[in-house]
Design a protein around this motif. Structure first.
Motif, PDB file in Angstrom:
ATOM      1  N   VAL A  33       0.816  -1.275   0.016  1.00 27.01           N
ATOM      2  CA  VAL A  33      -0.043  -0.014   0.131  1.00 27.01           C
ATOM      3  C   VAL A  33       0.717   1.302   0.026  1.00 27.01           C
ATOM      4  O   VAL A  33       0.542   2.218  -0.609  1.00 27.01           O
ATOM      5  CB  VAL A  33      -0.993  -0.110   1.158  1.00 27.01           C
ATOM      6  N   TYR A 107      -0.381 -10.131  -3.226  1.00 29.12           N
ATOM      7  CA  TYR A 107      -1.032  -9.021  -2.337  1.00 29.12           C
ATOM      8  C   TYR A 107      -1.960  -9.354  -1.335  1.00 29.12           C
ATOM      9  O   TYR A 107      -2.214  -8.622  -0.529  1.00 29.12           O
ATOM     10  CB  TYR A 107      -1.778  -7.962  -3.178  1.00 29.12           C
ATOM     11  N   ASP A 109      -5.342 -10.042   0.427  1.00 30.92           N
ATOM     12  CA  ASP A 109      -6.696  -9.610   0.160  1.00 30.92           C
ATOM     13  C   ASP A 109      -6.877  -8.091  -0.167  1.00 30.92           C
ATOM     14  O   ASP A 109      -7.700  -7.455  -0.409  1.00 30.92           O
ATOM     15  CB  ASP A 109      -7.556  -9.673   1.472  1.00 30.92           C
ATOM     16  N   LYS A 110      -5.560  -7.409  -0.157  1.00 28.66           N
ATOM     17  CA  LYS A 110      -5.328  -6.053  -0.760  1.00 28.66           C
ATOM     18  C   LYS A 110      -5.405  -5.625  -1.977  1.00 28.66           C
ATOM     19  O   LYS A 110      -4.177  -5.312  -2.608  1.00 28.66           O
ATOM     20  CB  LYS A 110      -4.266  -5.480   0.068  1.00 28.66           C
ATOM     21  N   TYR A 111      -6.102  -6.372  -3.030  1.00 28.73           N
ATOM     22  CA  TYR A 111      -6.113  -5.899  -4.500  1.00 28.73           C
ATOM     23  C   TYR A 111      -7.333  -5.980  -4.811  1.00 28.73           C
ATOM     24  O   TYR A 111      -8.292  -6.103  -4.297  1.00 28.73           O
ATOM     25  CB  TYR A 111      -5.558  -7.270  -4.913  1.00 28.73           C
ATOM     26  N   THR A 112      -7.401  -5.149  -6.048  1.00 27.64           N
ATOM     27  CA  THR A 112      -8.890  -5.041  -6.855  1.00 27.64           C
ATOM     28  C   THR A 112      -8.593  -6.155  -7.774  1.00 27.64           C
ATOM     29  O   THR A 112      -8.028  -6.502  -8.666  1.00 27.64           O
ATOM     30  CB  THR A 112      -8.826  -3.622  -7.644  1.00 27.64           C
TER      31      THR A 112
END
Length: 435
Positions: A33, A107, A109-112
Motif C-alpha cells: 500500500v 497482495y 486480500d489487498k487487491y482490486t
C-alpha cells in the motif's frame, strides 16, 4: 490560577503519554500500500484491460515467448490488470482466474479483482483503466484501436496494425486527435538483444556504402473475404459469434476461429519484416513510390532508388525470421531474431562510433510502452510508424491482386491516376463498426 495551572499540566502529561503510546505501538500498513520493499503503491500502477486472450494475448497477459517478462503484464509490479475480455467464455474466465490467483498470492486480500467481459466496449467504458492491449483477430485491430483512443485509453496493438490502408489512416488520425500513446506489437525494435537496432544503425551510418537493395524474405499481404460460405453450424453457448465477426461481412458460423484464415500473402508476419526495412531505409515517415511483381512476389522502390524485394537474398539464410538483408555498394548486412552477420564480417564486429547514427534505444517493448504512458513521450513504434510499416505490407497485397506495376504517392497516400488500385485501399465494414 493554581487550579488552572494544575489542569494544564495534567493535560500536557496525558497528551504526552498518549503520543508516546501511539509511537510505541506500530500501526501495521502493508508495504504494497505504501509502495515500500520493492512494491509499487496501487495509485502508481498503470491499470490495464486485455482484449483478446488467446495464444498471443494470453502470452502478453500471463507470460509467453514473445513477452520477455516473466509472468507477462500480470506479473509486473507496475501494472494492475483490471479487465480481461474475450468473445470465448472459457478463455476469458480462465485468464481472469489466473490473474486473480496471482494477485491474491502476491497482495493477499489487498487487491482490486480483475473482471471478465465478453464485449470490449465494456472495458473501454471503465474510467479506472488507463490502457488496453489489443490481441484480437486482425480484422478488429484498427477499429478497436480507434475506439480505445476515443475512450481515452492508451493502446498496445498487435500486428498487423490494420488490414487495409483506409482504416490504417483513420486509426492514425483518431489516435493523434485524442493524444493517446500507441505502441505497435512490432517488438523487434526493442527486443532480441538489440540486433535489429544495431543492423539499422550500421546501414544508416554507411557501413555498407550506399544502400541499393533490400531483401525482405516475405512479401506483401492483404485480407480477402470468400464469396461463399458453407452451411452454418450451431454457435456454441460459450461464443459470441457476432462480436467475433465484428466489422467483417456476416456469415454463418462454420466452426473455424483461426485469426488469419482470410489472409493473402504475408499479412501476419510481414509487418515485422517491413518495420525493420522501413527503419533501416530511414523511411519511417514515407513509403514506396513504385510497386511491381517479381514472379509471384511483390516488390517496391523508394524515391531514394532503393529497391525492396519480397524474397530472400540468394544464398543468405539469415533474415527469414523477422529480418532482412541489406545490400550496399561496399557490402551487405543480414539480420533476424537469431543472428546479425555481414559481408565482409568486420562490418558488424566494429562497435558503433559516437559520430555514427544512433537510433531510438529500447531494451523492453512492454517497458517502453509503460514508460511512455507515464511520460507521454512517443513510443519506439508509435502509430505513425505502425501505419507506414503496415502500409508497405498492404500495398504489396494490392499489387499481388492486380499483378501489374503501380505508382504510389507516399505524401497523399494514394495510388497515382489508378482508380482500380485505389478502390482496393478500403473495404466495407459492417455497421456499427465504421471508423
Amino acid at each position: 490560577m493554581n487550579a488552572k495551572k494544575i489542569g494544564r499540566r495534567r493535560f500536557l502529561r496525558q497528551t504526552g503519554a498518549a503520543l508516546g503510546a501511539a509511537i510505541a505501538v506500530p500501526n501495521f500498513i502493508p508495504a504494497s500500500v505504501l509502495g515500500r520493499s520493492g512494491a509499487i503503491a496501487p495509485s502508481e500502477r498503470i491499470t490495464m484491460g486485455f482484449i483478446g486472450v488467446g495464444h498471443q494475448g494470453g502470452g502478453h497477459l500471463l507470460g509467453g515467448a514473445w513477452t520477455y517478462v516473466a509472468g507477462g503484464y500480470a506479473g509486473r509490479k507496475d501494472v494492475q490488470v483490471l479487465a480481461v475480455c474475450d468473445v470465448q467464455r472459457d478463455r476469458r474466465e480462465t485468464a481472469t482466474q489466473k490473474v486473480n490467483d496471482n494477485y491474491r498470492e502476491v497482495y493477499g486480500d489487498k487487491y482490486t479483482a480483475c473482471q471478465a467481459y465478453d464485449d470490449f466496449r465494456q472495458v473501454l467504458d471503465r474510467k479506472d483503466i488507463d490502457a488496453v492491449l489489443i490481441a484480437s483477430p486482425p480484422h478488429w485491430h484498427a477499429t478497436m484501436s480507434a475506439m480505445a483512443a476515443q475512450a481515452g485509453k492508451d493502446i498496445y496493438c498487435e500486428k498487423p496494425s490494420a488490414v487495409n490502408i483506409t482504416e490504417a489512416l483513420a486509426m492514425r488520425t483518431i489516435v493523434q486527435r485524442y493524444g493517446r500513446v500507441f505502441q505497435a506489437g512490432t517488438q523487434q525494435r526493442s527486443e532480441y538483444g538489440g540486433k535489429f537496432r544495431r543492423a539499422c544503425e550500421f546501414v544508416r551510418s554507411g557501413r555498407i556504402g550506399k544502400l541499393k537493395e533490400i531483401y525482405g524474405y516475405r512479401d506483401g499481404g492483404a485480407i480477402f473475404w470468400p464469396k461463399r460460405f458453407g452451411k452454418g453450424k450451431p454457435v456454441p453457448d460459450n461464443l459470441d459469434w457476432d462480436l467475433w465477426l465484428g466489422p467483417m461481412p456476416w456469415f454463418p458460423y462454420d466452426g473455424v476461429l483461426a485469426c488469419h484464415r482470410f489472409d493473402i500473402g504475408e499479412l501476419n508476419w510481414g509487418q515485422h519484416h517491413y518495420d525493420i526495412i522501413q527503419w533501416a531505409a530511414d523511411a519511417d515517415e514515407t513509403g514506396p513510390v513504385e510497386l511491381f511483381m517479381d514472379g509471384d512476389r511483390s516488390c517496391y522502390k523508394y524515391a531514394s532508388g532503393v529497391v525492396v524485394y519480397g524474397k530472400g537474398y540468394p544464398g543468405e539464410p539469415v533474415g527469414g525470421d523477422g529480418g532482412a538483408c541489406f545490400v550496399g555498394t561496399e557490402g551487405r548486412i543480414a539480420v533476424d531474431r537469431d543472428s546479425l552477420v555481414s559481408d565482409p564480417p568486420d562490418i558488424v564486429r566494429e562497435p558503433l562510433h559516437p559520430t555514427e547514427v544512433h537510433l531510438y534505444h529500447s531494451d523492453s517493448h512492454s517497458g517502453n510502452f509503460l514508460q511512455c504512458i507515464r511520460t507521454r513521450q512517443r513510443t519506439i513504434c508509435p502509430v505513425e510508424v505502425a501505419v507506414r510499416s503496415v502500409s508497405a505490407v498492404l500495398l504489396g497485397g494490392v499489387v499481388k491482386q492486380l499483378k501489374r506495376p503501380l505508382k504510389w504517392d507516399p505524401v497523399a497516400e494514394k495510388f497515382v491516376g489508378d482508380e482500380e488500385a485505389n478502390r482496393l485501399l478500403s473495404m466495407a465494414k459492417r455497421p456499427p463498426w465504421n471508423i
